[in-house]
Design an enzyme around this catalytic site. Structure first.
Site, PDB file in Angstrom:
ATOM      1  N   LYS A  87       0.691  -6.788 -21.634  1.00  0.00           N
ATOM      2  CA  LYS A  87       0.119  -6.135 -22.910  1.00  0.00           C
ATOM      3  C   LYS A  87       1.411  -6.214 -23.988  1.00  0.00           C
ATOM      4  O   LYS A  87       1.401  -6.560 -25.193  1.00  0.00           O
ATOM      5  CB  LYS A  87      -0.367  -4.836 -22.833  1.00  0.00           C
ATOM      6  CG  LYS A  87      -1.407  -4.386 -23.991  1.00  0.00           C
ATOM      7  CD  LYS A  87      -1.474  -2.900 -23.978  1.00  0.00           C
ATOM      8  CE  LYS A  87      -2.858  -2.302 -23.648  1.00  0.00           C
ATOM      9  NZ  LYS A  87      -2.770  -0.995 -23.848  1.00  0.00           N
ATOM     10  N   ASP A 134      -4.730   0.775 -27.628  1.00  0.00           N
ATOM     11  CA  ASP A 134      -5.619   0.952 -26.690  1.00  0.00           C
ATOM     12  C   ASP A 134      -6.743  -0.042 -26.776  1.00  0.00           C
ATOM     13  O   ASP A 134      -7.293  -0.275 -27.690  1.00  0.00           O
ATOM     14  CB  ASP A 134      -6.450   2.584 -26.833  1.00  0.00           C
ATOM     15  CG  ASP A 134      -6.742   2.897 -25.455  1.00  0.00           C
ATOM     16  OD1 ASP A 134      -5.996   2.917 -24.164  1.00  0.00           O
ATOM     17  OD2 ASP A 134      -8.023   3.071 -25.386  1.00  0.00           O
ATOM     18  N   SER A 135      -7.195  -0.638 -25.522  1.00  0.00           N
ATOM     19  CA  SER A 135      -8.038  -1.842 -25.627  1.00  0.00           C
ATOM     20  C   SER A 135      -8.768  -1.909 -24.353  1.00  0.00           C
ATOM     21  O   SER A 135      -8.640  -1.018 -23.439  1.00  0.00           O
ATOM     22  CB  SER A 135      -7.292  -3.032 -25.848  1.00  0.00           C
ATOM     23  OG  SER A 135      -6.242  -3.158 -24.806  1.00  0.00           O
ATOM     24  N   ARG A 166       2.697   0.740 -21.176  1.00  0.00           N
ATOM     25  CA  ARG A 166       3.296   0.753 -19.947  1.00  0.00           C
ATOM     26  C   ARG A 166       3.014  -0.502 -19.400  1.00  0.00           C
ATOM     27  O   ARG A 166       3.427  -0.905 -18.040  1.00  0.00           O
ATOM     28  CB  ARG A 166       2.984   2.005 -18.948  1.00  0.00           C
ATOM     29  CG  ARG A 166       3.580   3.235 -19.163  1.00  0.00           C
ATOM     30  CD  ARG A 166       4.163   3.967 -18.132  1.00  0.00           C
ATOM     31  NE  ARG A 166       4.908   5.017 -18.262  1.00  0.00           N
ATOM     32  CZ  ARG A 166       6.118   5.273 -18.350  1.00  0.00           C
ATOM     33  NH1 ARG A 166       7.025   4.131 -17.942  1.00  0.00           N
ATOM     34  NH2 ARG A 166       6.352   6.529 -18.661  1.00  0.00           N
TER      35      ARG A 166
HETATM   36  P1  ITT Z   1      -0.904   1.574 -21.846  1.00  0.00           P
HETATM   37  O1  ITT Z   1      -1.899   2.397 -21.903  1.00  0.00           O
HETATM   38  O2  ITT Z   1       0.395   1.917 -21.047  1.00  0.00           O
HETATM   39  O3  ITT Z   1      -1.024   0.629 -22.827  1.00  0.00           O
HETATM   40  P2  ITT Z   1      -3.041   0.146 -20.226  1.00  0.00           P
HETATM   41  O4  ITT Z   1      -3.220  -1.285 -19.305  1.00  0.00           O
HETATM   42  O5  ITT Z   1      -3.439   1.434 -19.206  1.00  0.00           O
HETATM   43  O6  ITT Z   1      -1.521   0.387 -20.506  1.00  0.00           O
HETATM   44  P3  ITT Z   1      -5.383   0.618 -21.576  1.00  0.00           P
HETATM   45  O7  ITT Z   1      -5.698   1.886 -21.324  1.00  0.00           O
HETATM   46  O8  ITT Z   1      -5.527   0.162 -23.124  1.00  0.00           O
HETATM   47  O9  ITT Z   1      -3.859   0.207 -21.273  1.00  0.00           O
HETATM   48  O10 ITT Z   1      -6.335  -0.535 -20.988  1.00  0.00           O
HETATM   49  C1  ITT Z   1      -6.479  -1.677 -21.201  1.00  0.00           C
HETATM   50  C2  ITT Z   1      -7.428  -2.492 -20.182  1.00  0.00           C
HETATM   51  O11 ITT Z   1      -8.334  -3.218 -21.049  1.00  0.00           O
HETATM   52  C3  ITT Z   1      -6.327  -3.641 -19.463  1.00  0.00           C
HETATM   53  O12 ITT Z   1      -5.664  -2.988 -18.206  1.00  0.00           O
HETATM   54  C4  ITT Z   1      -7.233  -4.732 -19.227  1.00  0.00           C
HETATM   55  O13 ITT Z   1      -8.036  -4.375 -18.086  1.00  0.00           O
HETATM   56  C5  ITT Z   1      -8.242  -4.479 -20.656  1.00  0.00           C
HETATM   57  N1  ITT Z   1      -7.793  -5.589 -21.493  1.00  0.00           N
HETATM   58  C6  ITT Z   1      -7.169  -5.020 -22.719  1.00  0.00           C
HETATM   59  N2  ITT Z   1      -6.952  -6.267 -23.491  1.00  0.00           N
HETATM   60  C7  ITT Z   1      -7.226  -7.451 -22.786  1.00  0.00           C
HETATM   61  C8  ITT Z   1      -6.898  -8.683 -22.921  1.00  0.00           C
HETATM   62  O14 ITT Z   1      -6.315  -8.924 -24.052  1.00  0.00           O
HETATM   63  N3  ITT Z   1      -7.358  -9.482 -21.873  1.00  0.00           N
HETATM   64  C9  ITT Z   1      -7.828  -8.950 -20.761  1.00  0.00           C
HETATM   65  N4  ITT Z   1      -8.143  -7.505 -20.566  1.00  0.00           N
HETATM   66  C10 ITT Z   1      -7.880  -6.693 -21.804  1.00  0.00           C
HETATM   67 NA    NA Z   2      -6.988   3.302 -22.374  1.00  0.00          NA
END
Ligand code: ITT
Ligand code: NA
Length: 202
Positions: free
Chosen positions: A12, A73-74, A8
């Site tokens: 990303k 997930d990141s 969502r």
């Molecule tokens: P989805 O679960 O729908 O994929 P989300 O934003 O909730 O979207 P996550 O739970 O994986 O996804 O949270 C990832 C967070 O980690 C994201 O909101 C950023 O704050 C951080 N993050 C991940 N990748 C990043 C990147 O490449 N650069 C900077 N921050 C990042």
């Molecule tokens: Na997450």
């Protein structure tokens, strides 16, 4: 040959799509996003690890669409915070997806720490779930350091306060191509592309 990208997070999604398109090359795959899936629910991400959460998202996407599904997930693991915000990165300051509040809270929490104690890593785990039930996980990590104030307006999330090892700019000051070449997500998705070439018909 369609594959669902179950996220969502629009920024990303843009990165996932760009990196995967580039890495797949001749192995043609049509990626669709959650916008194209009707009535997709908000999922509770209750996993204790990036891998568990990536599987929660990819399993649901596959179950609802019948398509091979990729989910990311990141997050950011800060050494001085014992790996936090970690799986809580998207909602560290309370409101899901409030990037500025999240990065400001991290800066406040480590405000007193000298440079040598400001190590952190971005981590990305990507799940691929296939209609037949097979599941795969790949991951990538980008080690680096947290600055004292945000710099640059590319990327998303914590990019403006993070400078990768060996870099003189934050991730938010890199071009998209430069970020992909060294990022946690770039590394994970290049692994995923190899996997897709093996397990999905072209
Ligand atoms: P989805 O679960 O729908 O994929 P989300 O934003 O909730 O979207 P996550 O739970 O994986 O996804 O949270 C990832 C967070 O980690 C994201 O909101 C950023 O704050 C951080 N993050 C991940 N990748 C990043 C990147 O490449 N650069 C900077 N921050 C990042
Ligand atoms: Na997450």
């Amino acid at each position: 040959n369609k594959v669902l990208l179950a996220t969502r997070n629009r920024k990303k999604l843009v990165e996932l799509q760009r990196i995967l398109d580039g890495a797949l090359g001749a192995h043609r795959i049509a990626l669709i996003g959650l916008d194209d899936v009707e009535a997709y629910p908000e999922l509770p991400e209750t996993g204790l690890t990036f891998g568990e959460n990536a599987l929660i998202k990819a399993r649901e996407g596959c179950r609802r669409t019948g398509l091979p599904t990729v989910a990311d997930d990141s997050g950011l693991a800060v050494e001085a915070l014992n790996g936090m915000p970690g799986v809580f990165s998207a909602r560290w300051a309370g409101r899901h997806g409030d990037d500025n509040a999240n990065l400001q809270l991290v800066l406040d929490q480590i405000a007193d720490l000298p440079d040598e104690h400001r190590g952190a890593s971005f981590v990305c785990t990507v799940a691929l779930v296939l209609p037949g039930g097979k599941e795969h996980l790949v991951d990538g990590r980008q080690p680096g350091q947290l600055l004292r104030e945000p710099r640059g307006d590319g990327g998303f999330g914590y990019d403006p306060i993070f400078r990768g090892d060996g870099q003189d700019r934050t991730n938010a000051e890199l071009t998209p191509t430069e970020k992909d070449a060294i990022s946690h997500r770039g590394k994970a998705l290049r692994e995923l592309a190899k996997l897709i070439a093996k397990v999905l018909p072209p």
